[in-house]
Design a protein around this motif. Structure first.
Motif, mmCIF file in Angstrom:
data_model
loop_
_atom_site.group_PDB
_atom_site.id
_atom_site.type_symbol
_atom_site.label_atom_id
_atom_site.label_comp_id
_atom_site.label_asym_id
_atom_site.label_seq_id
_atom_site.Cartn_x
_atom_site.Cartn_y
_atom_site.Cartn_z
ATOM 1 N N CYS A 16 -90.199 24.532 -6.063
ATOM 2 C CA CYS A 16 -90.281 23.819 -7.349
ATOM 3 C C CYS A 16 -88.991 23.077 -7.695
ATOM 4 N N ASN A 17 -87.865 23.720 -7.501
ATOM 5 C CA ASN A 17 -86.609 23.172 -8.005
ATOM 6 C C ASN A 17 -85.851 22.301 -7.017
ATOM 7 N N THR A 18 -85.944 22.604 -5.737
ATOM 8 C CA THR A 18 -85.169 21.850 -4.745
ATOM 9 C C THR A 18 -86.051 20.882 -3.951
ATOM 10 N N HIS A 19 -87.138 21.409 -3.380
ATOM 11 C CA HIS A 19 -87.978 20.543 -2.554
ATOM 12 C C HIS A 19 -88.608 19.422 -3.374
ATOM 13 N N LEU A 49 -88.569 14.961 4.753
ATOM 14 C CA LEU A 49 -89.361 15.897 3.953
ATOM 15 C C LEU A 49 -89.861 17.068 4.797
ATOM 16 N N LYS A 50 -90.341 16.778 5.988
ATOM 17 C CA LYS A 50 -90.811 17.856 6.870
ATOM 18 C C LYS A 50 -89.668 18.763 7.314
ATOM 19 N N ALA A 51 -88.477 18.219 7.467
ATOM 20 C CA ALA A 51 -87.321 19.024 7.883
ATOM 21 C C ALA A 51 -86.937 20.052 6.832
ATOM 22 N N ASP A 52 -87.306 19.823 5.587
ATOM 23 C CA ASP A 52 -86.972 20.754 4.502
ATOM 24 C C ASP A 52 -87.934 21.939 4.423
ATOM 25 N N PHE A 61 -88.300 26.810 2.700
ATOM 26 C CA PHE A 61 -89.072 27.539 1.699
ATOM 27 C C PHE A 61 -90.288 28.283 2.244
ATOM 28 N N THR A 62 -90.723 28.000 3.478
ATOM 29 C CA THR A 62 -91.886 28.727 4.000
ATOM 30 C C THR A 62 -91.897 28.765 5.520
#
Length: 103
Positions: free
Chosen positions: A22-25, A82-85, A89-90
């Motif tokens: 929620c906050n970073t991605h 975006l995919k690298a992030d 988180f998961t």
């Protein structure tokens, strides 16, 4: 108007950092996709249809755009970043659905 839903299946070994998502991605998503991104919503699964059932998805992210072309134009140049992030988180592979909003 279209909606892009990114859904994360709830598997037995899933990990998901909802605060990071929620906050970073989504801050990264908003910054990179810019004004083409019209709205966002994030859901975190609680249960299935019955209270004792696990939710089918641990989390879902929804984004709206004026058109499919607007989404692809905004997303395409940033897909790699975006995919690298995602591993931040998961550990589960997402399922994506793009829908036309009718109501």
């Amino acid at each position: 108007m279209i909606k892009v839903s990114v859904m994360y299946p709830n598997t037995p070994d899933v990990t998901f950092d909802i605060d990071y998502y929620c906050n970073t991605h989504f801050s990264l998503v908003a910054r990179l996709l810019g004004p083409a991104l019209k709205s966002v919503a994030v859901e975190y699964g609680l249960t299935g249809a019955a209270p004792e059932e696990e939710p089918a998805f641990i989390a879902m992210g929804h984004m709206t755009f004026d058109s499919l072309a607007a989404f692809y134009a905004a997303y395409g140049p940033h897909v790699t970043e975006l995919k690298a992030d995602v591993p931040n988180f998961t550990n589960v592979k997402s399922v994506v659905q793009i829908s036309e909003i009718k109501m």
